[in-house]
Design a protein around this motif. Structure first.
Motif, PDB file in Angstrom:
ATOM      1  N   LEU A  52       5.964 -45.585 -96.945  1.00 60.20           N
ATOM      2  CA  LEU A  52       7.419 -46.345 -97.531  1.00 60.20           C
ATOM      3  C   LEU A  52       8.150 -46.120 -98.125  1.00 60.20           C
ATOM      4  N   ILE A  53       7.467 -45.394 -99.200  1.00 56.98           N
ATOM      5  CA  ILE A  53       8.882 -45.108-100.509  1.00 56.98           C
ATOM      6  C   ILE A  53       9.299 -43.901 -99.169  1.00 56.98           C
ATOM      7  N   GLY A  54       8.606 -42.876 -99.235  1.00 53.33           N
ATOM      8  CA  GLY A  54       9.196 -41.659 -98.367  1.00 53.33           C
ATOM      9  C   GLY A  54      10.106 -41.846 -97.408  1.00 53.33           C
ATOM     10  N   SER A  55       9.628 -42.818 -96.107  1.00 56.55           N
ATOM     11  CA  SER A  55      10.825 -43.339 -95.139  1.00 56.55           C
ATOM     12  C   SER A  55      12.165 -43.921 -95.876  1.00 56.55           C
ATOM     13  N   ILE A  56      12.350 -44.269 -96.551  1.00 57.94           N
ATOM     14  CA  ILE A  56      13.428 -44.946 -97.319  1.00 57.94           C
ATOM     15  C   ILE A  56      14.295 -44.177 -97.146  1.00 57.94           C
ATOM     16  N   PRO A  57      14.269 -42.873 -97.672  1.00 55.36           N
ATOM     17  CA  PRO A  57      16.058 -42.176 -97.656  1.00 55.36           C
ATOM     18  C   PRO A  57      16.140 -41.647 -96.432  1.00 55.36           C
ATOM     19  N   ALA A  63      19.675 -44.737 -84.117  1.00 51.87           N
ATOM     20  CA  ALA A  63      20.445 -45.826 -85.256  1.00 51.87           C
ATOM     21  C   ALA A  63      21.556 -45.507 -85.603  1.00 51.87           C
ATOM     22  N   THR A  64      21.955 -46.885 -85.643  1.00 49.46           N
ATOM     23  CA  THR A  64      23.206 -46.703 -86.755  1.00 49.46           C
ATOM     24  C   THR A  64      21.840 -48.254 -88.299  1.00 49.46           C
ATOM     25  N   ARG A  65      21.613 -48.247 -87.716  1.00 45.24           N
ATOM     26  CA  ARG A  65      21.152 -49.265 -89.093  1.00 45.24           C
ATOM     27  C   ARG A  65      19.233 -49.134 -88.628  1.00 45.24           C
ATOM     28  N   ARG A  66      18.245 -48.836 -89.833  1.00 46.63           N
ATOM     29  CA  ARG A  66      17.070 -48.591 -89.655  1.00 46.63           C
ATOM     30  C   ARG A  66      16.441 -50.214 -90.632  1.00 46.63           C
ATOM     31  N   PHE A  67      14.347 -50.084 -89.917  1.00 46.31           N
ATOM     32  CA  PHE A  67      14.386 -50.696 -90.400  1.00 46.31           C
ATOM     33  C   PHE A  67      12.796 -50.530 -90.412  1.00 46.31           C
ATOM     34  N   LEU A  68      12.342 -50.784 -91.684  1.00 53.67           N
ATOM     35  CA  LEU A  68      11.256 -50.820 -92.589  1.00 53.67           C
ATOM     36  C   LEU A  68      10.568 -52.170 -92.602  1.00 53.67           C
ATOM     37  N   PRO A  92      19.546 -46.926 -99.303  1.00 55.95           N
ATOM     38  CA  PRO A  92      20.370 -46.707 -98.439  1.00 55.95           C
ATOM     39  C   PRO A  92      21.228 -48.222 -97.825  1.00 55.95           C
ATOM     40  N   PRO A  93      22.199 -47.829 -97.466  1.00 52.98           N
ATOM     41  CA  PRO A  93      23.489 -49.269 -97.074  1.00 52.98           C
ATOM     42  C   PRO A  93      23.286 -49.604 -95.338  1.00 52.98           C
ATOM     43  N   ASP A  94      22.522 -48.082 -94.783  1.00 55.89           N
ATOM     44  CA  ASP A  94      21.672 -48.405 -93.290  1.00 55.89           C
ATOM     45  C   ASP A  94      20.853 -48.867 -93.272  1.00 55.89           C
ATOM     46  N   LEU A  95      19.672 -49.271 -94.438  1.00 55.04           N
ATOM     47  CA  LEU A  95      18.457 -49.609 -94.312  1.00 55.04           C
ATOM     48  C   LEU A  95      18.515 -50.997 -94.258  1.00 55.04           C
ATOM     49  N   THR A  96      17.194 -51.824 -93.929  1.00 58.24           N
ATOM     50  CA  THR A  96      17.177 -53.294 -94.296  1.00 58.24           C
ATOM     51  C   THR A  96      15.564 -53.310 -93.999  1.00 58.24           C
TER      52      THR A  96
END
Length: 171
Positions: A52-57, A63-68, A92-96
């Motif tokens: 999960l931490i590796g996917s954050i950056p 996609a304009t927005r990513r969701f984890l 990052p601002p494009d992540l929820t």
């Protein structure tokens, strides 16, 4: 559509309510970012905090927005949750990012560091506590009204008596 917070924690024992929120999340992720915008962790058990931490950056090329989505964080120890909580400070601002703790009442089982980090990041902690058995018939009637049909008090009580108190099953 409403503005999304950077992080959410859905916690509680009302599995029906949690599943409904996750269905809305999946629909929004697909409408905003396409089929690959939602990356899930833990759908087969405990989510891997390092993955999960590796996917954050990571960046998305489409996609304009990513969701984890990390489902099952109630199984994390405090030492597993601590680095994830630290990573929430620089999203990052494009992540929820959405955490799900399917926990029993009355004591919350989501790691405290994670709860605090979600709130500190500007995110939301949403409790999804199942109603008490005596309140289920009135909740069924309210749900029926929202769905556009009427349920008598007797019919609601009979449903609870015959089907049990599982909110998922009653839904």
């Amino acid at each position: 559509m409403a503005e999304l917070a950077p992080a959410y924690l859905f916690a509680g024992d009302d599995i029906g309510k949690i599943d409904a929120m996750l269905a809305r999340l999946r629909a929004r992720a697909e409408s905003e970012g396409g089929p690959g915008a939602l990356e899930s962790f833990g759908s087969d058990g405990t989510p891997d905090p390092d993955a999960l931490i590796g996917s954050i950056p990571a960046m998305s090329l489409t996609a304009t927005r990513r969701f984890l989505l990390a489902d099952g964080v109630e199984r994390w120890s405090a030492s597993q949750a601590k680095p994830v909580a630290a990573a929430l400070a620089s999203l990052p601002p494009d992540l929820t990012i959405v955490f799900v703790a399917r926990e029993g009442s009355p004591k919350p089982k989501a790691p405290k560091a994670l709860i605090d980090a979600v709130e500190k990041s500007g995110g939301e902690v949403r409790r999804c506590d199942a109603p008490k058995a005596r309140d289920l018939p009135s909740r069924l009637r309210q749900d029926a009204d929202r769905r556009g049909f009427k349920l008598t008090p007797e019919a609601a009580a009979m449903l609870v008596e015959r089907m049990g108190s599982s909110t998922l099953r009653l839904q």
